[in-house]
Design a protein around this motif. Structure first.
Motif, short mmCIF file in Angstrom:
data_model
loop_
_atom_site.label_atom_id
_atom_site.label_comp_id
_atom_site.label_asym_id
_atom_site.label_seq_id
_atom_site.Cartn_x
_atom_site.Cartn_y
_atom_site.Cartn_z
N ASP A 92 0.84 -1.20 0.00
CA ASP A 92 0.00 0.00 0.00
C ASP A 92 0.88 1.25 0.00
OD1 ASP A 92 -1.75 2.10 0.53
OD2 ASP A 92 -2.89 0.97 2.02
N PRO A 93 0.82 2.03 -1.07
CA PRO A 93 1.67 3.23 -1.12
C PRO A 93 1.31 4.25 -0.02
CG PRO A 93 0.10 3.26 -2.92
CD PRO A 93 -0.01 1.91 -2.26
N ALA A 94 0.06 4.27 0.42
CA ALA A 94 -0.36 5.20 1.48
C ALA A 94 0.35 4.89 2.80
CB ALA A 94 -1.87 5.14 1.67
N LEU A 95 0.87 3.67 2.93
CA LEU A 95 1.59 3.27 4.13
C LEU A 95 3.11 3.29 3.91
CD1 LEU A 95 -0.68 0.25 5.17
CD2 LEU A 95 -0.73 2.61 6.06
N GLY A 96 3.56 3.83 2.78
CA GLY A 96 4.98 3.89 2.47
C GLY A 96 5.57 2.56 2.04
N GLU A 97 4.71 1.63 1.58
CA GLU A 97 5.19 0.30 1.21
C GLU A 97 5.59 0.20 -0.26
OE1 GLU A 97 2.30 -1.91 4.50
OE2 GLU A 97 1.72 -1.93 2.38
N HIS A 98 5.25 1.21 -1.03
CA HIS A 98 5.62 1.23 -2.45
C HIS A 98 5.43 2.64 -2.98
CE1 HIS A 98 6.95 -0.79 -5.98
NE2 HIS A 98 6.55 -1.97 -5.59
N VAL A 99 5.84 2.86 -4.23
CA VAL A 99 5.77 4.21 -4.81
C VAL A 99 4.40 4.57 -5.37
CG1 VAL A 99 8.23 4.29 -5.34
CG2 VAL A 99 6.64 3.39 -7.05
N ASP A 100 3.62 3.55 -5.76
CA ASP A 100 2.29 3.81 -6.32
C ASP A 100 1.40 2.59 -6.06
OD1 ASP A 100 2.91 1.84 -8.24
OD2 ASP A 100 3.45 3.32 -9.76
N ASP A 101 0.21 2.63 -6.62
CA ASP A 101 -0.77 1.57 -6.34
C ASP A 101 -0.79 0.45 -7.38
OD1 ASP A 101 -1.90 2.92 -8.47
OD2 ASP A 101 -3.89 3.06 -7.56
N HIS A 102 0.29 0.28 -8.13
CA HIS A 102 0.26 -0.73 -9.19
C HIS A 102 0.04 -2.14 -8.65
CE1 HIS A 102 4.57 -1.21 -8.24
NE2 HIS A 102 4.44 -2.39 -8.76
N GLN A 103 0.56 -2.46 -7.47
CA GLN A 103 0.33 -3.80 -6.92
C GLN A 103 -1.14 -4.01 -6.60
OE1 GLN A 103 2.79 -5.33 -3.78
NE2 GLN A 103 4.63 -5.30 -5.04
N GLN A 104 -1.77 -3.00 -6.07
CA GLN A 104 -3.19 -3.12 -5.74
C GLN A 104 -4.03 -3.32 -7.01
OE1 GLN A 104 -3.13 0.58 -3.63
NE2 GLN A 104 -3.27 -0.44 -1.64
N ARG A 105 -3.74 -2.55 -8.04
CA ARG A 105 -4.49 -2.68 -9.29
C ARG A 105 -4.23 -4.02 -9.96
NH1 ARG A 105 -2.60 0.73 -12.81
NH2 ARG A 105 -0.91 1.53 -11.54
#
Length: 167
Positions: A92-105
């Motif tokens: 989750d990028p909102a938690l600083g776990e990645h740069v954007d939401d591509h994993q979620q999508r």
């Protein structure tokens, strides 16, 4: 069948401490759990290793009854190639776990096709891992070494679809 649970956060430089905390809070007595934690804090209760070479990764995927991973395409593909439909916790990028939401999508699309199972929160994570340990056949897929070129082409098509939908 083994009761090994293998967890991988991948090799991204962003920590994924949330998943490590979930694993430590869930891990019951008598269950072997190996966590590849990368730059995340090592697990307190599970066996932790920062990074794995390909041979070690392959060995764990072959032995695991359950695979839990981040939303990286390579880890998901490797899990399926070794006969396991992974339980996936997208970063989750909102938690600083990645740069954007591509994993979620990406994971939303993969889950919609039944290729992975996603855990949206800690309670879902616990239920899914418990279910997978109790009925591992529910998470088994046909192990397929596959053609690397074909897999890369298929992945490229998925990425192109995702980018086209964004625009």
């Amino acid at each position: 069948m083994s009761s090994l649970v293998f967890v991988s956060v991948g090799t991204d430089h962003h920590p994924f401490d949330r998943l490590i905390r979930w694993v430590d809070a869930w891990l019951p007595e008598g269950v072997q759990c190996v966590v590849q934690h990368g730059t995340s804090a090592p697990p307190r209760r599970a066996e932790g290793v920062a990074y794995l070479d390909h041979a070690a990764l392959t060995s764990l995927l072959d032995e695991a009854a359950v695979v839990v991973c981040h939303g990286g395409p390579t880890t998901i593909t490797e899990s399926r190639r070794h006969g396991r439909r992974p339980i996936v916790v997208p970063r989750d990028p909102a938690l600083g776990e990645h740069v954007d939401d591509h994993q979620q999508r990406f994971c939303a699309r993969m889950a919609a096709k039944g290729l992975i199972t996603t855990a949206a929160d800690e309670n879902a994570f616990r239920g899914l891992v418990d279910h997978a340990l109790a009925t591992p056949d529910d998470y088994a897929v046909v192990a397929d070494g596959g053609d690397v070129a074909e897999s890369v082409a298929r992945f490229g098509g998925l990425v192109a679809d995702l980018l086209a939908r964004r625009g």
